[in-house]
Design an enzyme around this catalytic site. Structure first.
Site, PDB file in Angstrom:
ATOM      1  CG  ASN A   1       2.507  -0.910   3.291  1.00  0.00           C
ATOM      2  OD1 ASN A   1       1.844  -1.897   2.977  1.00  0.00           O
ATOM      3  ND2 ASN A   1       3.691  -0.650   2.792  1.00  0.00           N
ATOM      4  N   GLY A   2       1.041  -3.019   5.655  1.00  0.00           N
ATOM      5  CA  GLY A   2       1.590  -4.234   6.261  1.00  0.00           C
ATOM      6  C   GLY A   2       0.452  -5.086   6.800  1.00  0.00           C
TER       7      GLY A   2
ATOM      8  CE  LYS B   1       7.850  -7.770 -17.058  1.00  0.00           C
ATOM      9  NZ  LYS B   1       8.540  -8.553 -16.106  1.00  0.00           N
TER      10      LYS B   1
ATOM     11  CD  GLU C   1      11.185 -10.905 -16.813  1.00  0.00           C
ATOM     12  OE1 GLU C   1      10.970 -11.731 -15.909  1.00  0.00           O
ATOM     13  OE2 GLU C   1      10.752  -9.740 -16.769  1.00  0.00           O
TER      14      GLU C   1
ATOM     15  CG  HIS D   1      10.906 -34.524 -22.190  1.00  0.00           C
ATOM     16  ND1 HIS D   1      11.215 -35.846 -22.424  1.00  0.00           N
ATOM     17  CD2 HIS D   1      12.007 -33.819 -22.521  1.00  0.00           C
ATOM     18  CE1 HIS D   1      12.472 -35.928 -22.848  1.00  0.00           C
ATOM     19  NE2 HIS D   1      12.972 -34.717 -22.913  1.00  0.00           N
TER      20      HIS D   1
ATOM     21  CD  GLU E   1       4.466  -8.765 -14.622  1.00  0.00           C
ATOM     22  OE1 GLU E   1       4.150  -8.594 -13.443  1.00  0.00           O
ATOM     23  OE2 GLU E   1       5.643  -8.714 -15.005  1.00  0.00           O
TER      24      GLU E   1
ATOM     25  CE  LYS F   1       8.186  -1.968  -9.869  1.00  0.00           C
ATOM     26  NZ  LYS F   1       8.487  -2.751 -11.087  1.00  0.00           N
TER      27      LYS F   1
ATOM     28  NE  ARG G   1       4.387   1.624  -1.365  1.00  0.00           N
ATOM     29  CZ  ARG G   1       5.466   0.897  -1.096  1.00  0.00           C
ATOM     30  NH1 ARG G   1       6.500   0.957  -1.896  1.00  0.00           N
ATOM     31  NH2 ARG G   1       5.508   0.087  -0.064  1.00  0.00           N
TER      32      ARG G   1
ATOM     33  CB  CYS H   1      -0.850   0.017   1.275  1.00  0.00           C
ATOM     34  SG  CYS H   1      -1.884  -1.419   1.421  1.00  0.00           S
TER      35      CYS H   1
ATOM     36  CD1 TRP I   1      -3.048  -4.514  -4.767  1.00  0.00           C
ATOM     37  CD2 TRP I   1      -1.785  -5.725  -3.383  1.00  0.00           C
ATOM     38  NE1 TRP I   1      -2.806  -5.731  -5.368  1.00  0.00           N
ATOM     39  CE2 TRP I   1      -2.039  -6.486  -4.549  1.00  0.00           C
ATOM     40  CE3 TRP I   1      -1.014  -6.278  -2.398  1.00  0.00           C
ATOM     41  CZ2 TRP I   1      -1.548  -7.778  -4.729  1.00  0.00           C
ATOM     42  CZ3 TRP I   1      -0.521  -7.571  -2.572  1.00  0.00           C
ATOM     43  CH2 TRP I   1      -0.781  -8.302  -3.723  1.00  0.00           C
TER      44      TRP I   1
HETATM   45  C1  AGP Z   1       7.800  -8.522 -12.256  1.00  0.00           C
HETATM   46  O1  AGP Z   1       7.361  -7.961 -13.493  1.00  0.00           O
HETATM   47  C2  AGP Z   1       6.672  -8.639 -11.266  1.00  0.00           C
HETATM   48  N1  AGP Z   1       6.087  -7.359 -11.031  1.00  0.00           N
HETATM   49  C3  AGP Z   1       7.051  -9.370  -9.999  1.00  0.00           C
HETATM   50  O2  AGP Z   1       7.219 -10.728 -10.353  1.00  0.00           O
HETATM   51  C4  AGP Z   1       8.338  -8.911  -9.269  1.00  0.00           C
HETATM   52  O3  AGP Z   1       9.466  -9.218 -10.052  1.00  0.00           O
HETATM   53  C5  AGP Z   1       8.447  -9.672  -7.933  1.00  0.00           C
HETATM   54  O4  AGP Z   1       7.331  -9.342  -7.137  1.00  0.00           O
HETATM   55  C6  AGP Z   1       9.741  -9.357  -7.175  1.00  0.00           C
HETATM   56  O5  AGP Z   1       9.794  -7.999  -6.841  1.00  0.00           O
HETATM   57  P1  AGP Z   1      11.184  -7.414  -6.239  1.00  0.00           P
HETATM   58  O6  AGP Z   1      12.198  -7.504  -7.321  1.00  0.00           O
HETATM   59  O7  AGP Z   1      10.865  -6.008  -5.850  1.00  0.00           O
HETATM   60  O8  AGP Z   1      11.532  -8.282  -5.066  1.00  0.00           O
END
Ligand code: AGP
Length: 603
Positions: free
Chosen positions: A102-103, A480, A476, A499, A483, A598, A27, A2, A76
């Site tokens: 936040n937490g 991308k 990766e 396989h 997500e 994020k 966030r 958050c 969030w």
């Molecule tokens: C990556 O595009 C994602 N948003 C997510 O997987 C991210 O890489 C993951 O949450 C790790 O975040 P960090 O690098 O801040 O630890």
């Protein structure tokens, strides 16, 4: 997870708070609210809305709220669905205390029951509301003492902002496990979850450490530990100007950040040399094993890092998802290095995995992008990427910057352990210096990649395949795409396809191959032929002028020829652009994809 903002000073707090929330929207963004101590009458006004910051702004635009002290929050959801009642700030029963948080307060139900027995009525399902009533319940005549007292009762991770009608000339911020910084202004001071929220007002910040509390007035900031002892803290001057936190003319932060990579790669190469890597190595001379722990994109960077560290430094490396590592009976000792990779430096899974291993005797090294982040302060050693804030939820520039640091770390460690000569290091370093130019060349194909993307917006499933060093790039690329476009995508080792996954191949299945002319090229060609034989649609990332791959593929994106070992630094760029354009064509909220945040500061 958050975003928190707090302000105390001579301006009207409302616009400052809303501006700060906007900068923190990445966030978390399912509801937002503000609480302001009204100038006249010493009353706390709380206004909240479900939805994004702009919904709150529209709701507030004709409300006249005057006050110089306030707190705000963008949420969030972790406890309770996104509703107005569950949105922060939360007000205590008598309206004397407002809190943003936040937490997660892990023992909130027990505290809630105790308060309900005392007659407190709860308006929400959140853990946060407990904090507001608790402070009011315990308050006698000193807000700071009261808050220090209740920190002994709270279990879990939190960053909290508090204002009160009891002491209207104070703004209090405290942290244990979630990030909180203090912005030091002139006749005004701020608290926030992250740096962009305060940049408009000050570039002088103090990141709080765990178990620290900041007491802000408009003219003064005092920082204590939770036992009330004064803490001397260094003020960090942040050289991020506000434009960095703006979109800079691009449609989305993610697009801007993809196109920033030539500079962020160059900055990280330069920045690496400014870090005392040999001091780190001299403390790690007995290390005989490295375990990389990370999540998501950072985990993929770790997989590439493994190749490089084992190839050059000849140190065995394991790579594990942080969320898995922590809960298995792993073996570490004082000769094990736990290498945590996290752009935010706040990911709970990664943080707690590292703290756990540290307790068991391992040395810890963090690779982060955020100065003053928790991981940077909890680890024995820290290395930084130099990307500036990454606002788009999907990691892009921080990924390639992580790869740069991992490559240089592997080469430096190899040189330190006399596995490679200085000449070999210099040769590879010189080649690395050309990578920003290679990335620029690929970015010039943005329009070409956009046209390819358009042809695949109707696909419902993608496979991303590659071998060796580029296999993590296939993972990766799949992450991308899924997500930000919400299209299902899987990354797989190309050799593994026969396989099982080959059963998925038909004329509706786009298969993206990362197939540069490297040491596994011939093998990858046969995998491409296997897909072609089953009418799969093939999109290939190939080395310039490779007509063999071009002939075999429906679409080919050429990338410059570089040494086999550093293709991952550039082969990911076309996949970032492909995902970005498919998602944009589909009208998705690229910077704030659904369900994501994020920084994931809960486990
Ligand atoms: C990556 O595009 C994602 N948003 C997510 O997987 C991210 O890489 C993951 O949450 C790790 O975040 P960090 O690098 O801040 O630890």
């Amino acid at each position: 997870m958050c975003g928190i903002v707090g302000y105390i000073g001579e301006r009207n707090a409302v616009p400052v708070l809303l501006y700060g929330l906007q900068r923190l929207e990445y966030r978390g963004y399912d509801s937002a609210g503000i609480a302001v101590l009204e100038k006249e009458g010493n009353k706390i006004i709380v206004e909240k809305q479900v939805g994004k910051i702009k919904d709150l702004q529209e709701y507030l635009w004709n409300k006249k709220i005057e006050g110089n002290v306030g707190i705000a929050h963008t949420r969030w959801a972790t406890h309770g669905p996104p509703t107005i009642e569950n949105a922060h700030p939360h007000l205590s029963q008598k309206g004397t205390i407002a809190v943003v948080h936040n937490g997660i307060i892990e023992n909130y139900l027990e505290l809630k029951n105790q308060l309900q027995k005392k007659g407190y009525k709860f308006q929400s399902e959140t853990d946060t509301e407990v904090i507001a009533h608790l402070i009011e319940d315990e308050y006698e005549n000193n807000l700071l003492e009261t808050i220090l007292k209740i920190t002994k009762k709270l279990e879990g991770a939190y960053a909290i902002g508090v204002i009160s009608t009891y002491e209207p000339d104070k703004l209090i911020g405290l942290r244990k496990g979630s990030p909180l910084i203090v912005g030091i202004g002139k006749k005004e001071n701020l608290i926030a979850s992250d740096i962009p929220a305060v940049l408009e007002y000050t570039k002088d910040i103090i990141p709080l450490d765990d178990n620290e509390i900041a007491i802000l007035s408009k003219d003064n900031v005092e920082i204590l530990d939770f036992n009330g002892n004064k803490k001397e803290k260094k003020i960090l001057h942040v050289n991020w100007d506000i434009s960095i936190a703006e979109k800079g003319g691009f449609k989305h932060f993610m697009q801007k950040e993809i196109h920033e990579q030539p500079r962020t790669i160059a900055d990280t190469i330069t920045g690496f040399s400014s870090q005392d890597i040999n001091k780190i190595f001299s403390n790690l001379e007995n290390i005989n094993r490295i375990i990389i722990v990370a999540c998501g994109t950072s985990y993929h960077a770790g997989l590439v890092g493994k190749f490089w560290i084992e190839k050059y430094a000849k140190v065995p490396v394991e790579v594990d998802y942080a969320s898995e590592f922590r809960y298995r009976d792993y073996i570490v000792d004082k000769n094990t290095l736990i290498f945590g990779i996290s752009q935010s430096g706040e990911t709970a899974d990664t943080r707690f995995a590292m703290l756990d291993a540290k307790e068991k005797g391992a040395k810890t090294l963090a690779l982060v992008n955020v100065v003053g982040s928790s991981l940077s302060r909890e680890s024995d050693f820290v290395l930084y990427t130099y990307c500036g804030p990454e606002i788009g939820v999907a990691a892009t520039k921080t990924f390639t910057a992580q790869l740069v640091v991992l490559y240089l770390f592997a080469l430096k460690l190899a040189q330190f352990r006399k596995k490679i000569s200085k000449d070999e290091f210099d040769k590879r370093y010189r080649e690395l210096l050309h990578i920003p130019t290679s990335v620029e060349e690929i970015l010039k194909k943005d329009e070409e990649i956009k046209n390819i993307a358009y042809d695949y917006t109707k696909a419902t499933d993608f496979l991303f395949l590659a071998r060796g060093l580029n296999y993590p790039i296939a993972l990766e690329g799949a992450l991308k795409l899924k997500e930000i476009s919400y299209i299902h995508a899987e990354g797989y080792p190309a050799g593994e396809m026969k396989h099982g996954p080959i059963a998925l191949i038909d004329e509706n299945m786009p298969v993206v191959f990362v197939a540069p002319k490297d040491y596994l090229y011939e093998k990858t060609i046969s995998n491409i032929q296997e897909v072609k034989a089953r009418k799969g649609k093939i999109i290939s990332v190939a080395t310039s002028n490779d007509n063999v791959i071009k002939e075999l593929s429906d679409k080919t994106i050429f990338i410059p020829k570089v040494s086999d070992e550093i293709y991952p630094l550039i082969s990911v760029i076309p996949l970032q652009l492909l995902a970005y354009h498919i998602a944009t064509f589909l009208g998705k909220d690229v910077d704030q994809p659904r369900n994501l945040a994020k920084t994931v500061t809960v486990e």
